[in-house]
Each structure stands twice: as C-alpha cells, then as structure tokens.
Enzyme design. Structure first.
Site, mmCIF file in Angstrom:
data_model
loop_
_atom_site.group_PDB
_atom_site.id
_atom_site.type_symbol
_atom_site.label_atom_id
_atom_site.label_comp_id
_atom_site.label_asym_id
_atom_site.label_seq_id
_atom_site.Cartn_x
_atom_site.Cartn_y
_atom_site.Cartn_z
ATOM 1 N N THR A 131 4.488 -11.532 10.292
ATOM 2 C CA THR A 131 5.211 -10.284 10.065
ATOM 3 C C THR A 131 5.376 -9.438 11.323
ATOM 4 O O THR A 131 4.524 -9.487 12.234
ATOM 5 C CB THR A 131 4.437 -9.455 9.006
ATOM 6 N N GLU A 133 4.719 -6.504 11.408
ATOM 7 C CA GLU A 133 3.584 -5.566 11.427
ATOM 8 C C GLU A 133 2.556 -5.963 12.486
ATOM 9 O O GLU A 133 1.704 -5.157 12.853
ATOM 10 C CB GLU A 133 2.926 -5.504 10.048
ATOM 11 N N TYR A 155 -3.602 -4.599 6.755
ATOM 12 C CA TYR A 155 -2.637 -5.676 6.485
ATOM 13 C C TYR A 155 -2.247 -6.364 7.795
ATOM 14 O O TYR A 155 -2.301 -7.596 7.906
ATOM 15 C CB TYR A 155 -1.398 -5.095 5.789
ATOM 16 N N LYS A 159 -3.029 -10.205 8.911
ATOM 17 C CA LYS A 159 -1.943 -11.140 9.238
ATOM 18 C C LYS A 159 -2.060 -11.645 10.682
ATOM 19 O O LYS A 159 -1.578 -12.719 11.015
ATOM 20 C CB LYS A 159 -0.585 -10.463 9.023
HETATM 21 P P1 NAP Z 1 5.766 -9.897 -2.528
HETATM 22 O O1 NAP Z 1 7.056 -9.700 -3.246
HETATM 23 O O2 NAP Z 1 4.737 -8.839 -2.543
HETATM 24 O O3 NAP Z 1 5.116 -11.248 -3.096
HETATM 25 C C1 NAP Z 1 3.788 -11.615 -2.824
HETATM 26 C C2 NAP Z 1 3.435 -12.860 -3.625
HETATM 27 O O4 NAP Z 1 2.077 -13.221 -3.350
HETATM 28 C C3 NAP Z 1 3.517 -12.674 -5.152
HETATM 29 O O5 NAP Z 1 3.997 -13.860 -5.720
HETATM 30 C C4 NAP Z 1 2.058 -12.442 -5.539
HETATM 31 O O6 NAP Z 1 1.768 -12.795 -6.875
HETATM 32 C C5 NAP Z 1 1.388 -13.437 -4.589
HETATM 33 N N1 NAP Z 1 -0.041 -13.206 -4.377
HETATM 34 C C6 NAP Z 1 -0.658 -12.048 -4.051
HETATM 35 N N2 NAP Z 1 -1.996 -12.245 -3.924
HETATM 36 C C7 NAP Z 1 -2.228 -13.555 -4.206
HETATM 37 C C8 NAP Z 1 -3.386 -14.367 -4.265
HETATM 38 N N3 NAP Z 1 -4.617 -13.866 -4.048
HETATM 39 N N4 NAP Z 1 -3.266 -15.681 -4.560
HETATM 40 C C9 NAP Z 1 -2.029 -16.203 -4.830
HETATM 41 N N5 NAP Z 1 -0.898 -15.487 -4.816
HETATM 42 C C10 NAP Z 1 -0.989 -14.172 -4.490
HETATM 43 O O7 NAP Z 1 6.044 -10.253 -0.985
HETATM 44 P P2 NAP Z 1 7.407 -10.725 -0.269
HETATM 45 O O8 NAP Z 1 8.143 -9.511 0.149
HETATM 46 O O9 NAP Z 1 8.059 -11.767 -1.082
HETATM 47 O O10 NAP Z 1 6.816 -11.358 1.068
HETATM 48 C C11 NAP Z 1 6.430 -12.727 1.129
HETATM 49 C C12 NAP Z 1 5.451 -12.924 2.266
HETATM 50 O O11 NAP Z 1 6.057 -12.550 3.490
HETATM 51 C C13 NAP Z 1 4.167 -12.100 2.188
HETATM 52 O O12 NAP Z 1 3.143 -12.881 2.750
HETATM 53 C C14 NAP Z 1 4.439 -10.900 3.068
HETATM 54 O O13 NAP Z 1 3.231 -10.374 3.545
HETATM 55 C C15 NAP Z 1 5.285 -11.529 4.143
HETATM 56 N N6 NAP Z 1 6.279 -10.678 4.799
HETATM 57 C C16 NAP Z 1 7.173 -9.963 4.066
HETATM 58 C C17 NAP Z 1 8.158 -9.235 4.705
HETATM 59 C C18 NAP Z 1 9.190 -8.461 3.930
HETATM 60 O O14 NAP Z 1 9.855 -7.603 4.526
HETATM 61 N N7 NAP Z 1 9.401 -8.747 2.637
HETATM 62 C C19 NAP Z 1 8.230 -9.248 6.110
HETATM 63 C C20 NAP Z 1 7.321 -10.010 6.817
HETATM 64 C C21 NAP Z 1 6.359 -10.745 6.153
HETATM 65 P P3 NAP Z 1 2.042 -11.754 -8.103
HETATM 66 O O15 NAP Z 1 3.514 -11.830 -8.375
HETATM 67 O O16 NAP Z 1 1.194 -12.290 -9.181
HETATM 68 O O17 NAP Z 1 1.627 -10.387 -7.598
HETATM 69 O O1 F7E Z 2 7.518 1.065 4.407
HETATM 70 C C1 F7E Z 2 7.800 4.648 5.194
HETATM 71 C C2 F7E Z 2 6.489 3.958 5.539
HETATM 72 O O2 F7E Z 2 6.294 0.019 2.512
HETATM 73 C C3 F7E Z 2 8.518 1.214 5.387
HETATM 74 C C4 F7E Z 2 6.152 -5.210 3.847
HETATM 75 O O3 F7E Z 2 7.050 -6.139 3.294
HETATM 76 O O4 F7E Z 2 7.528 -4.942 5.790
HETATM 77 C C5 F7E Z 2 6.921 -4.243 4.726
HETATM 78 O O5 F7E Z 2 6.019 -3.261 5.214
HETATM 79 C C6 F7E Z 2 8.394 2.557 6.065
HETATM 80 C C7 F7E Z 2 6.985 2.912 6.540
HETATM 81 O O6 F7E Z 2 7.388 -1.421 4.300
HETATM 82 C C8 F7E Z 2 7.492 5.940 1.828
HETATM 83 O O7 F7E Z 2 5.559 4.890 6.073
HETATM 84 C C9 F7E Z 2 8.137 6.687 3.767
HETATM 85 O O8 F7E Z 2 7.039 3.453 7.813
HETATM 86 O O9 F7E Z 2 8.798 -0.285 2.683
HETATM 87 P P1 F7E Z 2 7.497 -0.156 3.368
HETATM 88 P P2 F7E Z 2 6.478 -1.773 5.557
HETATM 89 O O10 F7E Z 2 5.267 -0.947 5.626
HETATM 90 O O11 F7E Z 2 7.374 -1.757 6.751
HETATM 91 C C10 F7E Z 2 6.629 -5.641 6.662
HETATM 92 C C11 F7E Z 2 7.440 -6.361 7.691
HETATM 93 C C12 F7E Z 2 5.675 -6.499 5.930
HETATM 94 O O12 F7E Z 2 5.223 -7.517 6.437
HETATM 95 C C13 F7E Z 2 5.100 -5.965 4.664
HETATM 96 O O13 F7E Z 2 4.590 -7.017 3.863
HETATM 97 O O14 F7E Z 2 8.736 3.568 5.102
HETATM 98 N N1 F7E Z 2 7.773 5.373 3.924
HETATM 99 N N2 F7E Z 2 7.964 7.044 2.490
HETATM 100 C C14 F7E Z 2 7.379 4.886 2.739
HETATM 101 N N3 F7E Z 2 6.956 3.649 2.388
HETATM 102 C C15 F7E Z 2 6.642 3.465 1.065
HETATM 103 N N4 F7E Z 2 6.235 2.235 0.675
HETATM 104 N N5 F7E Z 2 6.721 4.485 0.152
HETATM 105 C C16 F7E Z 2 7.130 5.737 0.476
HETATM 106 O O15 F7E Z 2 7.212 6.632 -0.370
#
Ligand code: NAP
Ligand code: F7E
Length: 375
Positions: A131, A133, A155, A159
């Site tokens: 990520t 992050e 987190y 990661k």
């Molecule tokens: P998400 O919607 O939160 O999905 C997470 C998945 O992981 C869900 O299927 C969840 O199951 C499962 N899970 C959580 N804890 C688990 C455990 N202990 N054992 C087995 N399964 C578990 O995340 P996403 O947005 O699709 O992201 C996919 C991956 O990419 C994650 O690893 C995330 O950290 C990473 N990532 C995401 C982004 C982004 O912008 N979306 C960017 C960079 C990296 P449940 O449905 O049962 O909760």
């Molecule tokens: O926050 C600000 C918050 O929670 C984005 C995950 O998929 O992307 C995701 O992480 C920004 C932050 O995503 C609220 O402070 C303001 O600056 O949507 P987010 P994230 O933290 O960038 C990365 C790449 C991953 O890997 C992660 O798994 O938005 N923000 N107000 C808020 N964020 C949330 N959630 N809620 C608020 O009310």
C-alpha cells in the site's frame, strides 16, 4: 485451467479480482471468514450463478491467523497463483486494534509464505496487497518503487512488515512473490467507512432527506484516487510479468478530501461554500440545482420520485458538512501521489478513470441505491 486462491475475496478488491480471473478462465478459490451474518454481499451475484458456484468458483472458510487451515488449503488446491488481499484494512481502526492489525496484516503474510515453503509449492506466484501507506510521511513527491518508506499508523507499519517479508522470501527461497504498492482505489463497492464512499453515500442520503449532516475529519489530506477494477487487472499483470518484482499502481494525480466533497455535492446539484476554520469549518449549501438530481435518477421509478420530492427539504444556508475531531488520526498521512511509470513501461498498465468520472460513477450508484431502496 489455472487455479488461483484469493484471500479477502469478500472485500472490494477481492470481488473485482474474482470477476476478472473467472473471465480469464481461472478456477478461483476464495477464503472467507466465519461471520455472524452474511459477509458475501459483494460476490453474491457470482455465488448465485449455478454455472459458477462450485464449478469455477469455490469458497473455503479460513483466516489469516489460522496456520493449520492455510496449510491444508494449499495442499488440497495446489494453486498456480495466490492473491493475498485479506487485511484489517482501515487505517484509523488500526490505532484502536494495533495488535490484531499486526497479526493479520504482518504475520498473516508470513504465515502464508511459510505455508508455501512447508507444502513445497515451487512454482506458485504470490501477490501481496502492499500500500501507499508505506510512504506515510512522504520522503519525496511523487512516490515510486524507489522512495524510502515512513509509515504513520499501525496499519502502515504492519504492511511494511508484509512488504519486507515478501522481499525476503523472494530472495531467500526463490519464491515468485511480488508487492503491488497500490495507491487508494475506490468504487461503488468500497467499504462505507472509507472517506470516498462515506461522502457519496451521505450526500445521497442528504439529498433524499434521510440525513441532515455529514461529519468528517481532516478535509485537507490529499490522496491519489483511482478506480478499483483497473487496479485489480494490474494485480494480475504483476503476476504475469516474467520476473517477480514490486510495482506502484497509481493515477499520478492527487486531490484533497474537500475537493472530493465539493465534486460529490456538485454532481447531485448542491453547490457548497465553506465557512469557519479548523474544527469550526462547515460546508454550507449555497445553491441547489434540482435538474442535476433529476439527471442522475430514473424518475420513472415511483420510489425515486417519492424520495426526489423529499430532497426539496434541503435549503440554501443549511450546514451539511461539519467537522468531528474524532475522525482525526493521531498521526496523519498528508499527501500521497504516486509515480506509476514502472508499471506503465513494464506491464503496459495505466489508470484510465479520471477523478471526476470516479466521483460521478460512485455518486450515481449511491443515489440510485438510496433513492430506490433507502439506506
Ligand atoms: P476490504 O474491502 O476491507 O477487504 C478486506 C478483506 O479482508 C475482506 O474480505 C475481509 O473479510 C478480509 N479479512 C479481514 N481480516 C481477515 C482475516 N483475519 N482473515 C481472512 N480474511 C480477512 O479491502 P480492499 O479495499 O478490498 O483492499 C484489499 C487489500 O488491499 C487489503 O489488504 C488492503 O489493505 C490493501 N490495499 C487497499 C487499498 C485501497 O485503496 N482499497 C490500497 C492499497 C492496499 P470480511 O469481508 O469478512 O470483513
Ligand atoms: O482516508 C481523511 C483521512 O480512510 C482518506 C485504505 O484502503 O487507502 C485507504 O486508507 C483520508 C485520510 O483511506 C474522514 O484522515 C477525513 O487522510 O478513506 P480513508 P486511507 O486512510 O487513505 C490506503 C492506500 C490503504 O491501503 C488502506 O487500506 O481521508 N478523512 N475525514 C477521513 N477518512 C475516513 N475514513 N473518515 C472520515 O470521516
């Protein structure tokens, strides 16, 4: 027929990746967690298809904290590719449950890699959901595969372990393991507590008269937001590359949370103006253009018509956005903007959906859902 295991199949990315791999002719094995209520909403459309379930798509209970189960699944399935998408993926929540986040996001990755070694799967390819992050307090702008890491949350730190254990097992045991360093990617299937979906859903509910205000945290954070299905295609491309390498996937464009809010409300016909500063800042309705709301909705649908009338409840001068400091993070990531040129050059991968189109498609989806079915 190639076989793939997807952990996190019930999540946003897992569901899109499953569709992509099934279309490419893969046999897909998804790992799902036991939960007290249904957690398969994002894959139900595949689950319900009799030509798919238990023919090309198989679901298995499992958890990244349960090693014995991972070993058994690997022995039984003997996959060609593994996509490790499972994670406690919420940055803010990771401050509340840092130990669990590390168990799943850091050690979960190690458990899987070690299970591959134990079982002796020599040819398997492993994708790790790394990520942006990792960059956290960014050391350069934009961020590429060469940028030093500085994570800013439990987190991000968990990661980071996942990232390095992939590199280590690749070098130590010659496992084809790759990090996809993905910047934020969103879609109508995005979890409702991530900021983009929280905004598009709340704006729709406000327009429908079901909610008065939307509380947010830091409006100034900048993110590089792309469209999730394109990033899932990128995951597959990373594993098809001839050499196991790490890749950044990003759009190369960054926007603030405030811009996301403004554009979302604009799409549904509400122009906002900002008043006050810091915790007292408010987004106030400046102008309403109902013709925009109409364009977004199917007004032949009676229920939509009913709720559309409801939307007239919003008035000029209403404060629809307020700040709640509970959403601030103890340490914030202020700016993320990726440099995807390596993926562009070596994989031919490029993000296609522009920011304004991403906002539009997410708002449209939430407007349709909320105006026809309610919350
Ligand atoms: P998400 O919607 O939160 O999905 C997470 C998945 O992981 C869900 O299927 C969840 O199951 C499962 N899970 C959580 N804890 C688990 C455990 N202990 N054992 C087995 N399964 C578990 O995340 P996403 O947005 O699709 O992201 C996919 C991956 O990419 C994650 O690893 C995330 O950290 C990473 N990532 C995401 C982004 C982004 O912008 N979306 C960017 C960079 C990296 P449940 O449905 O049962 O909760
Ligand atoms: O926050 C600000 C918050 O929670 C984005 C995950 O998929 O992307 C995701 O992480 C920004 C932050 O995503 C609220 O402070 C303001 O600056 O949507 P987010 P994230 O933290 O960038 C990365 C790449 C991953 O890997 C992660 O798994 O938005 N923000 N107000 C808020 N964020 C949330 N959630 N809620 C608020 O009310």
């Amino acid at each position: 027929m190639k076989k793939a295991i997807i952990t996190g199949i019930t999540g946003q990315d897992g569901s899109y990746l499953t569709e992509i791999l099934l279309k490419k002719g893969y046999e897909v094995h998804g790992i799902i967690r036991k939960s007290s209520s249904f957690n398969t909403g994002r894959i139900d459309h595949l689950y319900a298809d009799k030509d798919i379930l238990n023919k090309t798509l198989f679901l298995h209970y499992g958890d990244l904290v349960d090693t014995s189960n991972l070993n058994r699944l690997l022995e039984r399935i003997e996959p060609d590719e593994i996509y490790n998408l499972a994670a406690q993926s919420h940055v803010k929540v990771s401050f509340e449950i840092p130990d669990y986040t590390a168990q799943v996001d850091a050690l979960g990755t190690l458990r899987f890699l070690d299970a591959i070694r134990e079982v002796g799967l020599k040819r398997v390819k492993f994708y790790q959901a790394s990520t942006s992050e990792l960059f956290g307090k960014v050391q350069e702008v934009p961020q590429s595969e060469k940028t030093p890491f500085y994570p800013r949350s439990p987190y991000g730190v968990a990661k980071l372990y996942g990232y390095w254990i992939i590199v280590n097992y690749r070098e130590a045991y010659d496992i084809f393991a790759c990090n996809g360093i993905l910047f934020n990617h969103e879609s109508p299937r995005r979890g409702e507590t991530f900021v983009t979906r929280k905004i598009t859903r709340a704006a729709s509910a406000i327009a429908a008269g079901l909610q008065k205000t939307l509380s947010l945290g830091n409006l100034d954070a900048k993110r590089d937001w792309g469209f999730a299905p394109e990033y899932c295609e990128g995951m597959w491309k990373i594993l098809q590359h001839k050499k196991a390498e790490d890749f950044v996937l990003a759009t190369g464009e960054a926007h603030t949370v405030k811009e996301f809010v403004e554009l979302t409300f604009n799409e549904i016909g509400i122009e906002l103006e900002w008043k006050g500063k810091a915790e007292s800042e408010k987004g106030v309705v400046k102008k309403i253009d109902y013709s925009k709301t109409e364009k977004l909705l199917d007004l032949n649908n009676k229920s939509a018509q009913y709720r559309y009338n409801f939307s007239k409840a919003i008035k000029k001068g209403d404060a629809v956005i307020v700040i709640d400091p509970n959403y601030y993070r103890p340490t914030e990531v202020d700016l993320l903007i990726g440099d995807p040129s390596k993926a562009n050059k070596l994989l031919g991968w490029k993000a296609k959906t522009k920011f304004s189109n991403l906002v539009r498609l997410m708002v449209k989806s939430d407007m349709e859902k909320i105006f026809t079915r309610g919350y």
